[in-house]
Write a protein that holds these residues in place. Structure first.
Motif, PDB file in Angstrom:
ATOM      1  N   ARG A  14      50.370  53.157  39.778  1.00  0.00           N
ATOM      2  CA  ARG A  14      50.074  51.854  39.158  1.00  0.00           C
ATOM      3  C   ARG A  14      48.671  51.891  38.560  1.00  0.00           C
ATOM      4  O   ARG A  14      47.840  52.708  38.944  1.00  0.00           O
ATOM      5  N   SER A  15      48.417  50.999  37.640  1.00  0.00           N
ATOM      6  CA  SER A  15      47.058  50.910  37.073  1.00  0.00           C
ATOM      7  C   SER A  15      46.191  50.088  38.020  1.00  0.00           C
ATOM      8  O   SER A  15      46.699  49.219  38.748  1.00  0.00           O
ATOM      9  N   PRO A  16      44.878  50.323  38.048  1.00  0.00           N
ATOM     10  CA  PRO A  16      43.985  49.551  38.924  1.00  0.00           C
ATOM     11  C   PRO A  16      44.105  48.044  38.725  1.00  0.00           C
ATOM     12  O   PRO A  16      43.959  47.274  39.680  1.00  0.00           O
ATOM     13  N   ALA A  17      44.391  47.610  37.505  1.00  0.00           N
ATOM     14  CA  ALA A  17      44.490  46.178  37.214  1.00  0.00           C
ATOM     15  C   ALA A  17      45.702  45.516  37.880  1.00  0.00           C
ATOM     16  O   ALA A  17      45.789  44.291  37.935  1.00  0.00           O
ATOM     17  N   GLU A  18      46.644  46.332  38.391  1.00  0.00           N
ATOM     18  CA  GLU A  18      47.832  45.795  39.064  1.00  0.00           C
ATOM     19  C   GLU A  18      47.617  45.617  40.563  1.00  0.00           C
ATOM     20  O   GLU A  18      48.455  45.020  41.243  1.00  0.00           O
ATOM     21  N   ASP A  39      35.320  49.042  37.932  1.00  0.00           N
ATOM     22  CA  ASP A  39      35.461  47.685  37.410  1.00  0.00           C
ATOM     23  C   ASP A  39      36.881  47.403  36.921  1.00  0.00           C
ATOM     24  O   ASP A  39      37.205  46.246  36.619  1.00  0.00           O
ATOM     25  N   ALA A  40      37.721  48.428  36.875  1.00  0.00           N
ATOM     26  CA  ALA A  40      39.096  48.247  36.395  1.00  0.00           C
ATOM     27  C   ALA A  40      39.963  47.485  37.404  1.00  0.00           C
ATOM     28  O   ALA A  40      41.040  46.989  37.054  1.00  0.00           O
ATOM     29  N   PHE A  41      39.498  47.369  38.654  1.00  0.00           N
ATOM     30  CA  PHE A  41      40.256  46.635  39.685  1.00  0.00           C
ATOM     31  C   PHE A  41      39.985  45.135  39.549  1.00  0.00           C
ATOM     32  O   PHE A  41      39.476  44.477  40.461  1.00  0.00           O
ATOM     33  N   THR A  42      40.353  44.610  38.414  1.00  0.00           N
ATOM     34  CA  THR A  42      39.998  43.229  38.073  1.00  0.00           C
ATOM     35  C   THR A  42      40.749  42.168  38.889  1.00  0.00           C
ATOM     36  O   THR A  42      40.278  41.047  39.022  1.00  0.00           O
ATOM     37  N   GLU A  43      41.933  42.521  39.430  1.00  0.00           N
ATOM     38  CA  GLU A  43      42.754  41.541  40.146  1.00  0.00           C
ATOM     39  C   GLU A  43      42.641  41.673  41.662  1.00  0.00           C
ATOM     40  O   GLU A  43      43.334  40.961  42.404  1.00  0.00           O
ATOM     41  N   LYS A  65      37.475  38.700  41.557  1.00  0.00           N
ATOM     42  CA  LYS A  65      38.507  37.930  42.255  1.00  0.00           C
ATOM     43  C   LYS A  65      38.576  38.238  43.750  1.00  0.00           C
ATOM     44  O   LYS A  65      39.419  37.678  44.458  1.00  0.00           O
TER      45      LYS A  65
END
Length: 237
Positions: A14-18, A39-43, A65
């Motif tokens: 999965r992508s970090p944003a998921e 910083d890609a782990f935005t969620e 978040k």
């Protein structure tokens, strides 16, 4: 396993944003810094880095978040100011089992305006005189310290709250109650059916008795008539 490899494993293509929750407990930080997080782990809302050998949070990325952060059993003593810069919306922070000794170490948490629960179990700071009063005074936004509020009321169990909201606790008994009602109705229905059959049988027997009584009555009447005719014949003679 080092932290970076562990994070790559946890991604599972999965992508970090998921990613909303990330647990890398017991992995290893080579130099005491956060590794593999970007910083890609935005969620990301929940992050657990228990017993990974952290001594600094300087390389913690921006996680806007993030609500819950588990950092127990590490070697942290300072650099907590990073948390208010990178994780401004934290509501729960567990620093138990770290090397936090003085109130000045936690003073940097004053800028975490949403912080409601703070754990400092097994830190040297807990041995200070008036420890709890001092921390509550220093961090007025905190409601629960080490699981209890200022009046020694225990923090609610979040899992139990979730179950209550989902209605799972009440579903079982209600379902069982309905099934019992259905069973009782079925039993009453079947008993009622048997009663109806009994009534029909009784009615049929009564009819049969009435018919037999009628036949016997007619027979007696014929016998009486026959006797009367015999008497007339005698008189004529």
């Amino acid at each position: 396993m080092d932290m970076k490899k562990r994070i790559n494993l946890e991604l599972r293509n999965r992508s970090p944003a998921e990613i909303v929750e990330l647990v890398v407990d017991n992995s290893r930080s080579a130099d005491g810094e956060v590794e593999g997080l970007t910083d890609a782990f935005t969620e990301l809302e929940f992050l657990s880095m228990v017993n990974v050998g952290l001594s600094s949070l300087a390389k913690l990325p921006s996680l806007p978040k993030l609500r819950k952060l588990e950092l127990s059993d590490n070697n942290l003593s300072g650099s907590l100011e990073t948390l208010s810069e990178k994780c401004p919306n934290l509501t729960y922070l567990n620093l138990s089992g770290n090397k936090i000794k003085e109130l000045s170490n936690v003073e940097a948490l004053q800028n975490l305006k949403s912080l409601q629960s703070l754990d400092l179990f097994n830190c040297e700071i807990t041995s200070l005189e008036d420890y709890r009063e001092s921390v509550f005074e220093l961090l007025p936004q905190v409601t629960y310290l080490d699981g209890f509020d200022q009046d020694d009321n225990e923090a609610p169990d979040s899992e139990a709250e979730d179950e209550d909201e989902d209605g799972e606790d009440g579903a079982g008994p209600t379902g069982d109650y309905d099934e019992e009602d259905d069973d009782e109705e079925d039993e009453d229905g079947s008993e009622g059916g048997e009663d109806d059959d009994d009534d029909e049988d009784d009615y049929a027997e009564e009819e049969e008795e009435e018919d037999q009584a009628g036949v016997q009555g007619q027979k007696r009447k014929r016998d009486v008539d026959d006797e009367g005719e015999d008497d007339d014949d005698d008189e004529d003679d």
